[in-house]
Every structure is written in C-alpha cells, then in structure tokens.
Motif scaffolding. Structure first.
Motif, PDB file in Angstrom:
ATOM      1  N   TYR A   2      19.763  51.866  -4.575  1.00 24.90           N
ATOM      2  CA  TYR A   2      20.579  50.871  -3.888  1.00 24.90           C
ATOM      3  C   TYR A   2      22.056  51.252  -3.950  1.00 24.90           C
ATOM      4  N   LYS A   3      22.500  51.671  -5.133  1.00 25.40           N
ATOM      5  CA  LYS A   3      23.906  52.045  -5.293  1.00 25.40           C
ATOM      6  C   LYS A   3      24.301  53.179  -4.354  1.00 25.40           C
ATOM      7  N   VAL A   4      23.518  54.255  -4.361  1.00 28.64           N
ATOM      8  CA  VAL A   4      23.947  55.416  -3.580  1.00 28.64           C
ATOM      9  C   VAL A   4      23.757  55.189  -2.081  1.00 28.64           C
ATOM     10  N   LEU A   5      22.755  54.412  -1.692  1.00 29.41           N
ATOM     11  CA  LEU A   5      22.571  54.147  -0.267  1.00 29.41           C
ATOM     12  C   LEU A   5      23.708  53.292   0.274  1.00 29.41           C
ATOM     13  N   ARG A   6      24.075  52.269  -0.476  1.00 30.11           N
ATOM     14  CA  ARG A   6      25.221  51.463  -0.056  1.00 30.11           C
ATOM     15  C   ARG A   6      26.494  52.301  -0.028  1.00 30.11           C
TER      16      ARG A   6
ATOM     17  N   VAL B   5      20.414  59.557   5.760  1.00 29.49           N
ATOM     18  CA  VAL B   5      18.990  59.923   5.837  1.00 29.49           C
ATOM     19  C   VAL B   5      18.451  59.912   4.412  1.00 29.49           C
ATOM     20  N   VAL B   6      17.371  59.154   4.192  1.00 30.31           N
ATOM     21  CA  VAL B   6      16.782  58.987   2.863  1.00 30.31           C
ATOM     22  C   VAL B   6      15.403  59.624   2.849  1.00 30.31           C
TER      23      VAL B   6
ATOM     24  N   ALA C  41      28.863  53.090   3.296  1.00 30.62           N
ATOM     25  CA  ALA C  41      30.297  52.751   3.279  1.00 30.62           C
ATOM     26  C   ALA C  41      31.161  53.951   3.636  1.00 30.62           C
ATOM     27  N   LEU C  42      30.684  55.145   3.338  1.00 31.72           N
ATOM     28  CA  LEU C  42      31.446  56.356   3.667  1.00 31.72           C
ATOM     29  C   LEU C  42      31.326  56.742   5.135  1.00 31.72           C
ATOM     30  N   ARG C  43      30.463  56.074   5.869  1.00 31.94           N
ATOM     31  CA  ARG C  43      30.297  56.366   7.292  1.00 31.94           C
ATOM     32  C   ARG C  43      30.453  55.094   8.117  1.00 31.94           C
ATOM     33  N   PRO C  44      31.652  54.494   8.104  1.00 28.40           N
ATOM     34  CA  PRO C  44      31.875  53.266   8.871  1.00 28.40           C
ATOM     35  C   PRO C  44      31.684  53.503  10.364  1.00 28.40           C
ATOM     36  N   GLY C  45      31.144  52.496  11.025  1.00 29.01           N
ATOM     37  CA  GLY C  45      30.910  52.592  12.464  1.00 29.01           C
ATOM     38  C   GLY C  45      29.554  53.165  12.824  1.00 29.01           C
ATOM     39  N   ARG C  46      28.847  53.726  11.871  1.00 27.30           N
ATOM     40  CA  ARG C  46      27.500  54.246  12.118  1.00 27.30           C
ATOM     41  C   ARG C  46      26.498  53.169  11.689  1.00 27.30           C
ATOM     42  N   ASP C  47      25.500  52.936  12.515  1.00 27.14           N
ATOM     43  CA  ASP C  47      24.652  51.763  12.299  1.00 27.14           C
ATOM     44  C   ASP C  47      23.159  52.086  12.187  1.00 27.14           C
ATOM     45  N   GLU C  48      22.818  53.325  11.798  1.00 24.88           N
ATOM     46  CA  GLU C  48      21.410  53.671  11.657  1.00 24.88           C
ATOM     47  C   GLU C  48      21.132  54.360  10.322  1.00 24.88           C
ATOM     48  N   LEU C  49      19.977  54.018   9.753  1.00 26.06           N
ATOM     49  CA  LEU C  49      19.424  54.718   8.603  1.00 26.06           C
ATOM     50  C   LEU C  49      18.141  55.400   9.040  1.00 26.06           C
ATOM     51  N   VAL C  50      17.841  56.530   8.434  1.00 23.21           N
ATOM     52  CA  VAL C  50      16.624  57.272   8.781  1.00 23.21           C
ATOM     53  C   VAL C  50      15.811  57.490   7.516  1.00 23.21           C
ATOM     54  N   THR C  51      14.530  57.203   7.595  1.00 23.96           N
ATOM     55  CA  THR C  51      13.594  57.554   6.532  1.00 23.96           C
ATOM     56  C   THR C  51      12.220  57.729   7.147  1.00 23.96           C
TER      57      THR C  51
ATOM     58  N   THR D 210       8.991  52.147  -2.750  1.00 25.71           N
ATOM     59  CA  THR D 210      10.288  51.614  -3.159  1.00 25.71           C
ATOM     60  C   THR D 210      11.399  52.108  -2.246  1.00 25.71           C
ATOM     61  N   ASP D 211      11.363  53.382  -1.901  1.00 32.16           N
ATOM     62  CA  ASP D 211      12.387  53.943  -1.019  1.00 32.16           C
ATOM     63  C   ASP D 211      12.350  53.255   0.344  1.00 32.16           C
ATOM     64  N   ARG D 212      11.162  53.135   0.898  1.00 30.65           N
ATOM     65  CA  ARG D 212      11.028  52.506   2.220  1.00 30.65           C
ATOM     66  C   ARG D 212      11.469  51.049   2.183  1.00 30.65           C
ATOM     67  N   PHE D 213      11.025  50.338   1.150  1.00 26.90           N
ATOM     68  CA  PHE D 213      11.373  48.921   1.049  1.00 26.90           C
ATOM     69  C   PHE D 213      12.878  48.734   0.917  1.00 26.90           C
ATOM     70  N   LEU D 214      13.502  49.578   0.124  1.00 23.34           N
ATOM     71  CA  LEU D 214      14.938  49.432  -0.102  1.00 23.34           C
ATOM     72  C   LEU D 214      15.742  49.797   1.136  1.00 23.34           C
ATOM     73  N   VAL D 215      15.323  50.842   1.837  1.00 21.97           N
ATOM     74  CA  VAL D 215      15.999  51.189   3.093  1.00 21.97           C
ATOM     75  C   VAL D 215      15.915  50.007   4.057  1.00 21.97           C
ATOM     76  N   ASP D 216      14.747  49.398   4.148  1.00 24.89           N
ATOM     77  CA  ASP D 216      14.579  48.222   4.994  1.00 24.89           C
ATOM     78  C   ASP D 216      15.508  47.094   4.558  1.00 24.89           C
ATOM     79  N   SER D 217      15.579  46.862   3.249  1.00 23.01           N
ATOM     80  CA  SER D 217      16.410  45.766   2.729  1.00 23.01           C
ATOM     81  C   SER D 217      17.893  45.998   2.994  1.00 23.01           C
ATOM     82  N   VAL D 218      18.348  47.228   2.754  1.00 19.81           N
ATOM     83  CA  VAL D 218      19.757  47.534   3.003  1.00 19.81           C
ATOM     84  C   VAL D 218      20.055  47.440   4.495  1.00 19.81           C
ATOM     85  N   GLY D 219      19.112  47.891   5.308  1.00 20.04           N
ATOM     86  CA  GLY D 219      19.297  47.764   6.748  1.00 20.04           C
ATOM     87  C   GLY D 219      19.478  46.315   7.161  1.00 20.04           C
TER      88      GLY D 219
END
Length: 296
Positions: free
Chosen positions: A4-8, A65-66, A12-22, A29-38
């Motif tokens: 969670y820490k590193v994904l957030r 990309v995770v 934050a280091l890529r403002p204006g970008r609105d997509e995550l890839v996994t 856990t990885d999939r669930f967390l990507v979904d939650s952060v999204g």
C-alpha cells in the motif's frame, strides 16, 4: 502495508496519470490492493493476462504497473529488467512483488532500474512465521517519495515529538511505527545464512531441485494424470514447481495428512516448494514417491 505504501507513493509521483496495471494471475493480496487503491484514488485498473502483456497496455495514462517477479502458482519468472524498461519508456513506474523470488533467484533491483518493490521474509529468506515484510525504493526517488502511513519512526527527528510530521531523509521515511524486534532478529539470521551460502549457489541448487521434480514427475506422475504447470526451461522457473491434477484439492488434503507438505493452488494446482537451503534431494524423492503411491 508495504505494498500500500509504495503503490500510493508511485501514484503520487505521477500526477495526472489515472491508470494502474496488474495481471489477473497476480497474488490475491496484490490484486485486491490494486483494486482498493484504484477505488480510493479514482483510478482505472487495467487488467492483463500476464506480464508479457504490459507493452500492449502501458501508455501515457499509466501511473504504475504492479507485477510479481515470480508467479506464485506457476513459478514463471517475469522479465523484470525488460518490463521495467518498457514501463519507463511510457512514463510510468514499476512496483514489483518479490515474495517468490528474493532468496531464491538473483534479484538486481538497482541495476534493472526498478522503482519500488515489496516482499516477505518468511519464505526463501528463512526468517520464519510472523517475520516482517520489507519494501524497496530506488535511491532516485528517496527525496521525492511520500507514503500515506506516517509515524514517529519515519520522522526526521524520531524523539523530537514534534507537532507536525517532517519526513526523515532517505529510505527511513518509509517507516511508520516501532518495528517488531523479535521478527527482525529472525530476518537478520535468515539473511546472514543466505549471504553465507551465496545467492548463485542457492539458485543453482533451486534449479537442480526443480529439475529433479520435473524428471520424477515425468516418470512417475504424468502416467497418473498429472501435468506440469511450471516452465520446463530452468532459466524461466523460480524456486517451486506446480503440478496440475483434476482432483488436486482432494489429493492435496490426502498428501498433507500423510506428511507431504505441499500447497493447493486453485483451481487444480499442487505446488511443491523447494527452499534450497533446507530441502535435500532425498527428501524430494521421498515426497514424490509418496505422491505416486497416494495418487495411484
């Protein structure tokens, strides 16, 4: 917490970008967390079938990309350096899960340009149950990254008891609260043991153990309806081998009840873990022979 820490931080280091890839085969856990952060940040999650599909979807909207370095089911090794290079060419950042690679295969995060990574220490790092997880932040991000779970151990002046949080310089800002000291001792000893053995020797034994399982599976288990789900090429296979069987769930319970400690992985996988520092060739043969007897 580490993921969670590193994904957030990556987002934050890529403002204006609105997509995550996994990928859909990533660890739950990885999939669930990507979904939650999204959902938390209003981002779109782009789902791919596997790491080889990154180039087809990463683009100007990709923040991060995770992916897992080694697949938790098949043991397939992803091309960490190549995928990281593609993501960087598209302007995004990478977050790598090393749970099934660190301590089993050589990992060169700095040399391969990875941005962030997380992993566990209780598997191939030999720290035992309950040992803490870890995270990695490339040094080029140390002064810019922030993480959402701030605490006194990550503050610039740990014992200053300041009114407001000021992050510590460098990687220490990734800390939150007091670390679990007993668990850290396990990590210290496990990593020391691995360092003494040397990762190249550990990898050589992991490859040999995996090859031994494949040879015995082909001779003994394939005739009983098993198929090999892991890569047969040594260079593409991590530190475990997964076999498929149509009755894998029931058979897994039988195996465990009879002292063969495997993992069942849905829908039809029996995962044979091969921790190189603690697993011997005679043990592997005995386990495979027992599987043959119980599945026959």
């Amino acid at each position: 917490m580490c993921l969670y820490k590193v994904l957030r931080a990556a987002v934050a280091l890529r403002p204006g970008r609105d997509e995550l890839v996994t990928d859909t085969a990533n660890f739950p856990t990885d999939r669930f967390l990507v979904d939650s952060v999204g959902a938390e940040l209003g981002l779109t999650v782009r789902w791919i079938e596997g790491p080889d599909d990154v180039a087809a979807v990463a683009g100007p909207r990709t923040a991060a990309v995770v992916l897992s370095h080694v697949d938790y089911r098949s043991a397939a090794i992803a091309d960490l350096a190549g995928i990281t290079r593609v993501v960087h060419e598209r302007g995004g950042l990478t977050v790598w899960d090393l749970c099934h690679s660190v301590g089993s295969i050589p990992v060169a995060l700095d040399a391969d340009g990875a941005d962030f990574a997380v992993g566990c220490t209780y598997k191939f790092l030999n720290a035992g149950p309950g040992a803490p997880a870890f995270l990695y932040v490339n040094a080029r991000h140390h002064e810019a990254f922030g993480q959402p779970i701030t605490g006194w151990m990550g503050a610039a002046d740990t014992f200053g008891m300041a009114e407001r949080y000021v992050p510590a310089p460098g990687i220490r800002r990734a800390l939150s609260g007091t670390p679990p000291v007993l668990g850290m001792v396990g990590v210290q000893e496990g990593v020391a043991l691995l360092a003494e053995a040397g990762i190249e020797r550990v990898r050589a034994k992991a490859v040999a153990l995996g090859r031994w399982v494949l040879d015995l599976a082909d001779e003994w288990l394939v005739p009983l309806g098993f198929t090999v789900a892991s890569p047969r090429e040594d260079a593409r296979r991590g530190g475990h081998v997964t076999l498929r069987h149509p009755d894998a769930e029931r058979l897994s319970r039988v195996l465990i009840d009879n002292g063969v400690l495997i993992d069942f992985r849905r829908p039809d996988g029996i995962r044979i873990g091969l921790s190189p520092l603690t697993t011997g060739f005679t043990e592997v043969r005995a386990a495979m022979e027992r599987i043959r007897e119980l599945a026959g």
